[in-house]
Design a protein around this motif. Structure first.
Motif, short mmCIF file in Angstrom:
data_model
loop_
_atom_site.label_atom_id
_atom_site.label_comp_id
_atom_site.label_asym_id
_atom_site.label_seq_id
_atom_site.Cartn_x
_atom_site.Cartn_y
_atom_site.Cartn_z
N LEU A 21 9.22 -13.54 -8.76
CA LEU A 21 9.21 -12.45 -7.78
C LEU A 21 8.15 -12.68 -6.72
O LEU A 21 8.41 -12.57 -5.51
CB LEU A 21 8.97 -11.11 -8.50
CG LEU A 21 8.99 -9.88 -7.59
CD1 LEU A 21 10.36 -9.70 -6.95
CD2 LEU A 21 8.61 -8.62 -8.37
N GLU A 22 6.95 -13.04 -7.15
CA GLU A 22 5.88 -13.25 -6.17
C GLU A 22 6.25 -14.37 -5.20
O GLU A 22 6.08 -14.25 -3.98
CB GLU A 22 4.55 -13.56 -6.87
CG GLU A 22 3.39 -13.55 -5.88
CD GLU A 22 2.09 -14.04 -6.46
OE1 GLU A 22 2.09 -14.78 -7.45
OE2 GLU A 22 1.03 -13.68 -5.88
N GLU A 43 1.45 2.26 -0.40
CA GLU A 43 0.07 2.27 -0.89
C GLU A 43 -0.08 1.47 -2.17
O GLU A 43 -1.11 0.86 -2.43
CB GLU A 43 -0.29 3.72 -1.27
CG GLU A 43 -1.12 4.47 -0.30
CD GLU A 43 -1.23 5.93 -0.75
OE1 GLU A 43 -1.12 6.77 0.15
OE2 GLU A 43 -1.43 6.21 -1.95
N ALA A 44 0.95 1.55 -3.04
CA ALA A 44 0.85 0.92 -4.36
C ALA A 44 2.24 0.48 -4.80
O ALA A 44 3.25 0.93 -4.26
CB ALA A 44 0.27 1.92 -5.36
N ALA A 45 2.26 -0.42 -5.79
CA ALA A 45 3.54 -0.94 -6.27
C ALA A 45 3.43 -1.29 -7.74
O ALA A 45 2.34 -1.53 -8.26
CB ALA A 45 3.94 -2.18 -5.47
N LEU A 46 4.58 -1.31 -8.39
CA LEU A 46 4.62 -1.58 -9.83
C LEU A 46 5.93 -2.32 -10.13
O LEU A 46 6.97 -2.00 -9.54
CB LEU A 46 4.61 -0.24 -10.56
CG LEU A 46 4.56 -0.23 -12.08
CD1 LEU A 46 3.19 -0.75 -12.54
CD2 LEU A 46 4.76 1.18 -12.60
N VAL A 47 5.86 -3.31 -11.03
CA VAL A 47 7.06 -4.07 -11.36
C VAL A 47 7.40 -3.87 -12.83
O VAL A 47 6.51 -3.95 -13.69
CB VAL A 47 6.84 -5.58 -11.08
CG1 VAL A 47 8.11 -6.38 -11.40
CG2 VAL A 47 6.42 -5.80 -9.64
N ALA A 93 8.88 -0.44 -8.14
CA ALA A 93 8.59 0.90 -7.63
C ALA A 93 7.47 0.76 -6.61
O ALA A 93 6.46 0.10 -6.88
CB ALA A 93 8.16 1.83 -8.77
N VAL A 94 7.65 1.35 -5.43
CA VAL A 94 6.56 1.37 -4.44
C VAL A 94 6.36 2.80 -3.99
O VAL A 94 7.30 3.60 -3.99
CB VAL A 94 6.86 0.47 -3.20
CG1 VAL A 94 7.07 -0.97 -3.60
CG2 VAL A 94 8.04 0.99 -2.40
N ALA A 144 2.19 -9.08 -8.29
CA ALA A 144 3.08 -8.89 -7.14
C ALA A 144 2.71 -7.67 -6.29
O ALA A 144 3.27 -7.47 -5.22
CB ALA A 144 4.53 -8.79 -7.61
N GLU A 145 1.76 -6.87 -6.78
CA GLU A 145 1.49 -5.60 -6.08
C GLU A 145 1.02 -5.79 -4.64
O GLU A 145 1.58 -5.16 -3.73
CB GLU A 145 0.48 -4.74 -6.87
CG GLU A 145 0.15 -3.48 -6.10
CD GLU A 145 -0.64 -2.44 -6.87
OE1 GLU A 145 -0.96 -2.67 -8.06
OE2 GLU A 145 -0.95 -1.39 -6.27
#
Ligand code: PLP
Length: 470
Positions: free
Chosen positions: A337-338, A149-153, A308-309, A138-139
């Motif tokens: 989610l995606e 810039e970046a993401a975390l699930v 988190a982004v 999903a990032e």
């Protein structure tokens, strides 16, 4: 079966049939075809216990085989029901945490089925055949939709906050405004999550007013980050002052400290004209907030998830933290989610296909049309008064706490059962219907009721009032 009466004029309980004898009846034979023997025996024992109690208290005077097996059949049918089952939400609260928060879009359901019913490339790099990372799922689309810039699930927003604090602030201090030391839904409290993350909370300002100078005075050698919390489920009103996001970001920059914001509800869309809105994730990113955490199943309308982004170096520290493994999302959540996020590429489509967004934005005339259909189906049921009334629905889930969404409900009153009793009987059905009680009547709010559920509610009421008797 006749029941011997003992000297006290009470039924003789010893004369109740034995389980073994009951198992030999034709009624039991029919049940043994459908259910495992152990399950039937258990139901017979339970029904016998109920029969014994009813005879003892004088509720029944004789043992009746037909009544007994009706009971047994009801127990067996109830045992077939899953503990977790679909309910009809007629409360008018769109993000009802007790009712599972966000229903998923069809595209998300399809994605879950595809990912969960077969093998997937969850952690497999299709180009190199090497081990891949579930994090790439999903990032990219999260970055695309938020500008980060970046993401975390992870599993939920509480987990995202715990991971962020553990990875970035453990052993240090975290200043938070006294106006933002909030509790969300009973078990999530900002002071507790900071402590659990291994950091020390430094309270800043007062409940109603916190200024930039208060934060500045709280910064010391041990400060690890500045935390801003969105007061999701309440508003401080009156003589208040809070530090604007941009100011806090400026202060963080001048001290080389990241700013972490707990946004609560992950709103990705600017509101349609005239509608109130929660702050968007993109606005927080644009304002320079270094790390932003939010839920996947509040306004975003996806599966339970914590997102988190933000800056790549901060997200990388979270990703490498040992807690990551304990908090990582499962493939079904990632798939849903995606797929939900893909719908957001076209905001018009998202508002049509993401159920939470659709319910929030549906014109009240359409809600009224459903209310009219339900009311029409209920009017004329024996002993029932029903009318359509104007009411307010709510976003719920700690989102838009003060905004009331105009809605329509069908208010009913039954001649032979009070609203609490009617509500209880509707809850006891295989597909429970959950309404709300107001001014002595049971209300079905149609904003959260889908079109096909209108007939289901009508059928439930018909059965209650004509067959079981209410
Ligand atoms: C809802 C909420 C949380 C908790 O999120 P979950 O996804 O339920 O774990 C945390 N912080 C804020 C501000 C919230 O509104």
């Amino acid at each position: 079966m006749d029941q011997p009466i003992n000297a006290l004029g009470r039924p003789d309980l010893r004369a109740l049939p034995q389980v073994q004898k009951l198992l030999e009846t034709a009624a039991a034979a029919g049940l043994l075809v459908r259910y495992p023997r152990s399950v039937v025996v258990k139901a017979l024992r339970a029904a016998l216990a109920g029969e014994r109690a009813a005879l003892r208290t004088g509720l029944y005077s004789v043992f009746d085989m037909d009544r007994f097996f009706t009971d047994v059949r009801r127990m067996l049918a109830a045992g077939e029901l899953s503990a977790l089952r679909r309910v009809i939400n007629a409360t008018g609260i769109i993000l009802h945490t007790n009712l599972g928060r966000a229903p998923l879009a069809d595209a998300a359901l399809d994605a879950v089925r595809a990912a969960a019913g077969a093998y997937s490339n969850l952690e497999y790099d299709l180009e190199t055949s090497a081990r891949g990372s579930r994090m790439r799922v999903a990032e990219p689309i999260l970055c695309e939709l938020t500008g980060a810039e970046a993401a975390l699930v992870v599993n939920n927003n509480a987990a995202a906050m715990l991971l962020a604090l553990s990875a970035l602030a453990s052993g240090g201090e975290v200043p938070v405004s006294r106006g933002e030391l909030v509790e969300i839904g009973g078990s999530f409290r900002i002071p507790d999550i900071i402590r659990q993350g291994g950091a020390r909370l430094v309270e800043v300002g007062t409940t109603n007013r916190t200024r930039l100078a208060d934060y500045a005075a709280a910064i010391g050698a041990d400060t690890r980050l500045l935390l801003k919390v969105h007061p999701s489920n309440y508003r401080v009103t009156g003589f208040t002052e809070e530090v604007a996001r941009a100011e806090l970001v400026g202060l963080g920059r001048s001290h080389d400290l990241p700013v972490l914001e707990d946004l609560g509800s992950g709103n990705l869309l600017e509101p349609p004209p005239g509608l109130p809105a929660e702050p968007t994730v993109r606005a927080a990113v644009t304002a320079g907030v270094d790390l932003i955490c939010f839920s996947g199943d509040k306004l975003l309308g996806g599966p339970q998830a914590g997102i988190a982004v933000g800056r790549r170096n901060l997200i990388d520290r979270m990703r490498r933290h040992p807690l990551m493994r304990a908090l990582r999302p499962d493939k079904m959540a990632l798939a849903a989610l995606e797929a939900t996020l893909r719908l957001y590429r076209d905001p018009v489509r998202a508002r049509k296909e993401v159920p939470v967004l659709r319910m929030l934005a549906e014109p009240v005339e359409e809600v009224a049309a459903r209310a009219g259909r339900l009311c029409g189906a209920l009017i004329g049921l024996p002993g029932l008064e029903a009318e359509t009334i104007a009411t307010d629905a709510m976003a719920g889930g700690g989102s838009l706490p003060e905004e009331r969404l105009p809605s329509r409900a069908v208010a009913v009153r039954a001649a032979t059962a009070g609203p609490e009793e009617l509500a209880r009987r509707l809850r006891a059905r295989p597909i429970p219907v959950i309404g709300r009680i107001a001014a002595g009547r049971l209300l079905f709010d149609l904003r959260t009721v889908a079109e096909p559920e209108v007939e289901e509610i009508a059928a439930a009421m018909r059965e209650l009032l004509t067959e079981g008797g209410a």
